[in-house]
Design a protein around this motif. Structure first.
Motif, short mmCIF file in Angstrom:
data_model
loop_
_atom_site.label_atom_id
_atom_site.label_comp_id
_atom_site.label_asym_id
_atom_site.label_seq_id
_atom_site.Cartn_x
_atom_site.Cartn_y
_atom_site.Cartn_z
N SER A 96 -10.89 2.91 0.83
CA SER A 96 -11.89 2.40 -0.12
C SER A 96 -11.28 2.33 -1.83
N ILE A 97 -10.97 3.57 -2.17
CA ILE A 97 -10.01 3.36 -3.52
C ILE A 97 -9.01 2.54 -3.64
N VAL A 98 -8.06 2.57 -2.19
CA VAL A 98 -6.73 1.80 -2.27
C VAL A 98 -7.15 0.14 -2.33
N HIS A 99 -8.20 0.11 -1.64
CA HIS A 99 -8.60 -1.68 -1.56
C HIS A 99 -9.11 -2.17 -3.03
N ASP A 100 -9.84 -1.08 -3.66
CA ASP A 100 -10.41 -1.52 -5.20
C ASP A 100 -9.40 -1.45 -6.15
N VAL A 101 -8.41 -0.42 -5.88
CA VAL A 101 -7.38 -0.45 -7.02
C VAL A 101 -6.15 -1.44 -7.04
N LEU A 102 -5.82 -1.65 -5.58
CA LEU A 102 -4.46 -2.57 -5.46
C LEU A 102 -4.84 -3.87 -4.85
N SER A 103 -6.22 -4.20 -5.08
CA SER A 103 -6.68 -5.65 -4.24
C SER A 103 -5.98 -6.70 -5.28
N GLY A 104 -5.35 -7.77 -4.73
CA GLY A 104 -4.70 -8.64 -5.57
C GLY A 104 -4.26 -9.50 -4.55
N LEU A 108 1.14 7.48 -0.19
CA LEU A 108 0.84 6.83 -1.56
C LEU A 108 2.12 6.89 -2.45
N ILE A 109 2.70 8.11 -2.45
CA ILE A 109 3.74 8.26 -3.43
C ILE A 109 4.89 7.42 -3.11
N ASN A 110 5.36 7.48 -1.58
CA ASN A 110 6.36 6.62 -1.05
C ASN A 110 6.33 5.18 -1.53
N ALA A 111 4.92 4.84 -1.44
CA ALA A 111 4.54 3.29 -1.74
C ALA A 111 4.68 2.87 -3.25
N GLY A 112 4.76 4.06 -4.25
CA GLY A 112 4.74 4.02 -5.60
C GLY A 112 3.44 3.46 -5.95
#
Length: 389
Positions: A293-301, A327-331
């Protein structure tokens, strides 16, 4: 004769309140097998020191001395709150190294001890699922018996573990073929919920009486170890909340604290980011869902496909450390983990209400500090000045 302060865990008509972990069983069985190899005599009981600092006196229920190796077994006792491993036999087969120049102690798993097949757990892929604290206990026990100049191979087996594995989380974690050898304190101390909450209140009251300007809190041993290794604080510095994070924060407020520093492993605190008040697994394991959910909210674009792929990768992780690695590997670890930390702080602050400042440090045993709120460093320095003088 047992060591002073030992408690006896032997055959009894009534089970003791306190039990011991599979790690302690493995270490005790290894101690007995190594002693039989060295002395050539049967061993009926052994006394070992647990990581909690309590010596235990344990019965050896099976033993045999063969040509070049010895095998001993201990029966697992879980105390008054038995789990699926209660009553199983934990075996250790110890053989001395034939190489006079090899003094290493090699530890592996046999029948009924699972093997790690996915990354992100305490042990590397391919290793037996014997966690690092039990491994250390086993090595110390065997070393004490065989001396510094000799090596040994130790194989831990739990035959019933093959069948019991399906009743544990191991299949979901990618641990195949058996159960895990676990334990951080070496003993099992069952307590009622009210007893735990009463203990938390007592710990808070003690810090208040000592005039701590900041109340440090941790969920458990990982947090205590982190405070010691990273900042030099005694393991007795922080209040241990266990899974009762919301209740502990409310008790801190009621006790009159105005500054609270919560330090915890991401595996626990990510749940708080999702508003979970009690982090026990029986209330559900939402760690990956919350992270997604946090990934979606932060990276949504504009690149929705990339976000979806990241969510899928995180959702398939078996541990938060593995999710952090992805997450680290994806930057994108910094914005996601920063947002997670802020949500943890926000929820804790809402639970605390007005009049108390809450700061948070989130860490991983693999990657160190993952997130830290703005005032956390100031709180650490404040604690150092007050506690260390």
């Amino acid at each position: 004769m047992a060591e002073s302060g030992s408690f006896f865990l032997t055959k009894q008509k009534c089970k003791p309140d306190i039990g011991f972990t599979t790690g302690t069983c493995a270490a005790a069985a290894s101690c007995a097998a190594a002693r039989m190899l060295v002395t050539g005599e049967n061993v009926y009981y052994v006394s070992i020191m647990t990581p909690k600092g309590l010596p235990v006196f344990i019965e050896i229920v099976e033993s045999s001395l063969c040509d070049g190796y010895a095998v001993c077994a201990v029966r697992k006792m879980s105390g008054t709150d038995p789990d699926v491993t209660d009553g199983v036999l934990v075996y250790s087969r110890v053989s001395l190294s034939k190489d006079a120049f090899d003094n290493s102690i090699v530890i592996d798993g046999g029948s009924g001890v699972g093997r790690v097949t996915l990354p992100g757990l305490d042990q590397a892929v391919g290793n037996a699922a014997i966690n690092h604290v039990p491994r250390q206990m086993i090595e110390e026990c065997v070393r004490k018996e065989i001396g510094e100049d000799r090596g040994a191979k130790v194989i831990i087996s739990i035959p019933a573990g093959v069948e019991l594995a399906s009743k544990t989380f191991n299949p979901r974690l990618g641990i195949k073929g058996g159960i895990s050898v676990l334990g951080t304190s070496g003993i099992v101390e069952p307590m009622s919920q009210q007893a735990l909450l009463d203990t938390i209140q007592v710990e808070i009251n003690m810090r208040k009486a000592l005039q701590y300007p900041v109340l440090p809190m941790v969920p458990g041993n990982y947090g205590k170890d982190f405070l010691f290794k990273s900042y030099g604080f005694s393991i007795e510095t922080a209040v241990t909340t266990s899974n009762f994070i919301y209740d502990s924060i409310r008790k801190a407020v009621e006790s009159g604290f105005t500054k609270l520093l919560f330090i915890g492993h991401i595996g626990k605190l990510v749940k708080v980011a999702g508003g979970v008040k009690n982090t026990h697994s029986k209330y559900g394991d939402r760690r990956m869902e919350i992270l997604c959910s946090i990934v979606h909210d932060v990276l949504s674009g504009p690149d929705k496909m990339q976000v979806k792929e990241m969510q899928n990768s995180v959702s398939e992780c078996i541990s938060t450390d593995e999710a952090v690695r992805i997450l680290i590997n994806a930057g994108c670890s910094k914005p996601v983990l920063s947002e997670m930390t802020l949500r943890i702080q926000s929820n804790m602050s809402n639970w605390a209400g007005k009049g108390i400042q809450v700061e948070v440090i989130v860490f991983s045993n693999v990657y160190g500090v993952l997130g830290q709120t703005e005032g956390a460093g100031e709180f650490i320095n404040c604690m150092k000045g007050a506690i260390h003088g």
